[in-house]
Write a protein that holds these residues in place. Structure first.
Motif, mmCIF file in Angstrom:
data_model
loop_
_atom_site.group_PDB
_atom_site.id
_atom_site.type_symbol
_atom_site.label_atom_id
_atom_site.label_comp_id
_atom_site.label_asym_id
_atom_site.label_seq_id
_atom_site.Cartn_x
_atom_site.Cartn_y
_atom_site.Cartn_z
ATOM 1 N N UNK A 244 -9.040 12.436 4.101
ATOM 2 C CA UNK A 244 -8.214 13.527 3.579
ATOM 3 C C UNK A 244 -7.826 14.524 4.660
ATOM 4 N N UNK A 245 -8.600 14.585 5.750
ATOM 5 C CA UNK A 245 -8.297 15.534 6.807
ATOM 6 C C UNK A 245 -7.275 14.999 7.802
ATOM 7 N N UNK A 246 -7.020 13.693 7.781
ATOM 8 C CA UNK A 246 -6.069 13.094 8.710
ATOM 9 C C UNK A 246 -4.693 13.097 8.062
ATOM 10 N N UNK A 247 -3.950 14.150 8.311
ATOM 11 C CA UNK A 247 -2.649 14.312 7.658
ATOM 12 C C UNK A 247 -1.645 13.280 8.156
ATOM 13 N N UNK A 248 -1.775 12.838 9.390
ATOM 14 C CA UNK A 248 -0.822 11.868 9.921
ATOM 15 C C UNK A 248 -0.935 10.532 9.199
ATOM 16 N N UNK A 249 -2.163 10.075 8.979
ATOM 17 C CA UNK A 249 -2.359 8.801 8.277
ATOM 18 C C UNK A 249 -1.865 8.922 6.837
ATOM 19 N N UNK A 250 -2.185 10.023 6.189
ATOM 20 C CA UNK A 250 -1.734 10.212 4.812
ATOM 21 C C UNK A 250 -0.211 10.259 4.730
ATOM 22 N N UNK A 251 0.418 10.863 5.716
ATOM 23 C CA UNK A 251 1.876 10.912 5.732
ATOM 24 C C UNK A 251 2.470 9.517 5.901
ATOM 25 N N UNK A 252 1.870 8.711 6.762
ATOM 26 C CA UNK A 252 2.342 7.338 6.939
ATOM 27 C C UNK A 252 2.156 6.526 5.665
ATOM 28 N N UNK A 253 1.004 6.679 5.033
ATOM 29 C CA UNK A 253 0.745 5.959 3.786
ATOM 30 C C UNK A 253 1.723 6.401 2.692
ATOM 31 N N UNK A 254 2.014 7.679 2.643
ATOM 32 C CA UNK A 254 2.957 8.188 1.645
ATOM 33 C C UNK A 254 4.351 7.604 1.858
ATOM 34 N N UNK A 255 4.821 7.602 3.106
ATOM 35 C CA UNK A 255 6.138 7.024 3.408
ATOM 36 C C UNK A 255 6.175 5.548 3.070
ATOM 37 N N UNK A 256 5.104 4.860 3.390
ATOM 38 C CA UNK A 256 5.019 3.430 3.097
ATOM 39 C C UNK A 256 5.077 3.175 1.600
ATOM 40 N N UNK A 257 4.330 3.949 0.839
ATOM 41 C CA UNK A 257 4.314 3.776 -0.612
ATOM 42 C C UNK A 257 5.680 4.046 -1.222
ATOM 43 N N UNK A 258 6.321 5.119 -0.825
ATOM 44 C CA UNK A 258 7.631 5.456 -1.383
ATOM 45 C C UNK A 258 8.667 4.386 -1.062
ATOM 46 N N UNK A 259 8.575 3.794 0.124
ATOM 47 C CA UNK A 259 9.520 2.739 0.481
ATOM 48 C C UNK A 259 9.247 1.474 -0.324
ATOM 49 N N UNK A 260 7.973 1.161 -0.562
ATOM 50 C CA UNK A 260 7.635 -0.006 -1.382
ATOM 51 C C UNK A 260 8.171 0.167 -2.800
ATOM 52 N N UNK A 261 8.018 1.362 -3.358
ATOM 53 C CA UNK A 261 8.514 1.618 -4.719
ATOM 54 C C UNK A 261 10.030 1.481 -4.769
ATOM 55 N N UNK A 262 10.711 1.922 -3.719
ATOM 56 C CA UNK A 262 12.169 1.811 -3.691
ATOM 57 C C UNK A 262 12.638 0.359 -3.613
ATOM 58 N N UNK A 263 11.764 -0.544 -3.164
ATOM 59 C CA UNK A 263 12.133 -1.957 -3.044
ATOM 60 C C UNK A 263 11.881 -2.746 -4.324
ATOM 61 N N UNK A 264 11.256 -2.145 -5.318
ATOM 62 C CA UNK A 264 10.941 -2.873 -6.549
ATOM 63 C C UNK A 264 12.224 -3.365 -7.212
ATOM 64 N N UNK A 265 12.257 -4.635 -7.620
ATOM 65 C CA UNK A 265 13.457 -5.152 -8.303
ATOM 66 C C UNK A 265 13.665 -4.476 -9.644
ATOM 67 N N UNK A 266 14.872 -4.563 -10.144
ATOM 68 C CA UNK A 266 15.225 -3.875 -11.388
ATOM 69 C C UNK A 266 14.527 -4.453 -12.605
ATOM 70 N N UNK A 267 14.105 -5.708 -12.527
ATOM 71 C CA UNK A 267 13.398 -6.338 -13.644
ATOM 72 C C UNK A 267 12.014 -5.705 -13.774
ATOM 73 N N UNK A 268 11.839 -4.861 -14.791
ATOM 74 C CA UNK A 268 10.596 -4.107 -14.927
ATOM 75 C C UNK A 268 9.435 -4.967 -15.400
ATOM 76 N N UNK A 269 9.722 -6.161 -15.894
ATOM 77 C CA UNK A 269 8.649 -7.047 -16.355
ATOM 78 C C UNK A 269 8.162 -7.983 -15.260
#
Length: 581
Positions: A244-269
């Motif tokens: 929790x104290x390593x803000x750089x790693x958390x920032x990288x993980x956050x960017x990675x997660x948001x990009x993965x979510x943006x890649x999700x196909x439109x088929x929600x099932x």
């Protein structure tokens, strides 16, 4: 002849010298005349050997303002000292191995040093290009290796279209493997893609979508990649890898997660709900953007009937399971599902019979089970407990046994609640929709408020007197509930009339005392006063008795009271019943 030789161009002169003195150069008979610095490494070389293959070196040497250039710096060459050493060996004619790991860097270095066929035939650029087309970019694993190497060679690797070639080959091979697996396990290719960084992975997913790949194929690649790149958040769910104290790693993980979510196909099932819940949990921990969290919540809400209690607990509980940290996501997910169900009913013309779908029944059972789990946490407030319980319509619960269990657990964990607070906890519970076993337990449960116990007991008594079987279902419960409401309203009226009667008695007593005190001063008014008071008292009790007799709560509610007449015998007031015992 010797005179013409000295007028040859510098390039031809060096080529001839290279061929003539090659063996002597290798044997160190000819001293070096230039030092090339690449990072922290230094290479002592011969100018004529470098100029013979590299147009860039020729320009540096000939266009230098120094008369005798002895040192140059090439620290920005792609691949660093290791790749420059191989390029220098190529200039000297020394054999070295071109592999899938170094071919991209050698190709970029050849472009940087201008070692192309325009300057010298069969140069390093053409050699590496042939290796890429004929060896490296023929299979999916080797193409992934080359693309991984290109991540350190941007933007030159992109400009040379090496990245584009790798993406095209990987996309084609991945779609082919998804349709016609060539080895086991069938999703082996998704493991190969997981070594790439998120930018390269995004290029592949976008190419697969444009190629028309199935949503399940794309989802398989995304799930494997997310589990590998967000291992401690998605797969293990321990969070041990996130400081929790390593803000750089958390920032990288956050960017990675948001990009993965943006890649999700439109088929929600296309994705398992458990995976989406893990992503949402990661988004909550990393404090991802609201758009990222809203997208995940909408996807979970659209398939919430497949959500398990454990999936909801993943969103709400800490890693060690010792505390609650988020209930709002669960509330928004369930609310979104209920809103969608209501909109479907409105679109279908309304549902006046309150017949709820199978999906709603599953969600109700999941919510009640979830309540039973979070009720064990002492920090859960009454308002939040009732808020979760009231997310689903009360009519959707055919039986309230699971809700009763959750309520009982909450009361057990919070023993210091007073009667009013316990009634608030039980406000969502309908005692008339409990099974026989649950009602028996409730009648003996000292933790429940008295009102709930009485309702359960009275419901059983009404059923026994009316001969209704316990398994008649919701219709019988509704009938009994309506009858109970009517009886309760009559009881309230009886109590109100009784209080009025007591007030009237007290008023008459006061009048009698006043009449007695005035009797000493005036004896003539005694008899008329008593007669009037007696008449008023008789008239009041007669009318009141008739009124109370008509409000008998069991007149229409049981079989053994059907023959009671409306007329009330004033002379025998003991037969009147103003309450039930």
């Amino acid at each position: 002849m010797s005179k013409g030789f000295f007028f040859f161009p510098l390039l031809i002169k060096y080529c001839l010298l290279r061929a003539f003195f090659f063996d002597r150069v290798l044997s160190q008979d000819i001293p070096t005349d230039i030092v090339v610095d690449v990072g922290e490494a230094s290479f002592s070389l011969h100018k004529f050997m470098l100029v013979a293959k590299s147009n860039y070196m020729r320009k540096l040497i000939l266009e230098s303002k120094e008369t005798d250039l002895a040192r140059i710096n090439l620290s920005d060459i792609p691949g660093g000292p290791e790749i420059f050493e191989k390029a220098a060996k190529f200039c000297y004619g020394v054999n070295f191995e071109i592999t899938v790991h170094n071919v991209a860097a050698l190709r970029c270095a050849a472009e940087y040093l201008q070692m192309t066929n325009k300057y010298s035939e069969n140069n390093l650029a053409s050699r590496t290009e042939d290796f890429l087309n004929q060896v490296a970019l023929t299979t999916l694993p080797t193409s992934v290796i080359v693309l991984k190497a290109c991540e350190e060679l941007l933007p030159m690797a992109h400009d040379l279209k090496i990245v584009q070639k790798c993406v095209e080959v990987i996309c084609s091979k991945a779609c082919s493997e998804a349709s016609f697996p060539s080895r086991t396990p069938t999703n082996w290719w998704t493991e190969e893609l997981s070594v790439l960084n998120v930018v390269s992975f995004e290029k592949i997913i976008v190419a697969m979508k444009s190629r028309g790949a199935k949503a399940q194929t794309v989802a398989s690649a995304i799930i494997t990649y997310a589990e590998r790149s967000l291992r401690y958040l998605v797969r293990d769910q321990t969070g041990n890898g996130i400081n929790s104290s390593d803000s750089e790693i958390r920032s990288q993980q956050k960017t990675l997660l948001e990009l993965i979510v943006s890649l999700l196909p439109s088929d929600k099932a296309a994705f398992p709900v458990s995976f989406l819940c893990s992503l949402l949990r990661s988004a909550i921990i990393l404090k991802a953007s609201s758009s990222c969290m809203n997208e995940l919540e909408k996807r979970i809400s659209s398939n919430v009937e497949h959500v398990s209690v454990d999936d909801l607990l993943v969103l709400s509980c800490s890693y060690d399971g010792q505390s609650l940290f988020d209930l709002e996501s669960v509330r928004r997910i369930i609310t979104g599902f209920v809103t969608k169900e209501k909109s479907v009913d409105v679109f279908n013309g309304g549902n006046h019979k309150e017949v709820y779908s199978t999906s709603m029944q599953r969600v109700v059972k999941t919510v009640d089970g979830y309540l039973g789990e979070i009720a064990t946490y002492s920090e859960l407030s009454i308002s939040k407990f009732n808020g979760i319980a009231n997310l689903v319509p009360k009519g959707a619960r055919r039986v309230d046994d699971d809700l009763y269990r959750a309520t009982d657990i909450y009361l057990k964990v919070h023993p210091d609640l007073d009667e009013i607070e316990r009634e608030k906890v039980c406000s969502s519970l309908d005692p008339l929709k409990l099974s026989y076993e649950a009602r028996v337990h409730a009648s003996q449960n000292k933790r429940l408020p008295v009102q709930i116990v009485l309702h359960a007991l009275y419901f059983d008594r009404l059923k026994l007197r009316s001969g209704v079987d316990d398994g008649t279902g919701v219709d019988a419960a509704a009938t009994m509930r309506n009858q109970l409401k009517g009886d309760v309203s009559l009881l309230k009226e009886n109590e109100a009339l009784r209080s009025e009667l007591m007030k009237m008695k007290m008023h008459i007593s006061d009048l009698q005392r006043k009449g007695t005190s005035s009797n000493d001063s005036n004896n003539q008014g005694t008899f008329p006063t008593k007669v009037v008071a007696s008449q008023k008292k008789h008239t009041f009790f007669s009318s009141m008795s008739k009124t109370l007799g008509k409000l008998n709560p069991f007149k229409h509610g049981s079989k053994d009271t059907l023959n009671i007449h409306d007329a009330v015998d004033v002379a025998k007031p003991k037969r009147r019943r103003f309450s039930m015992s």
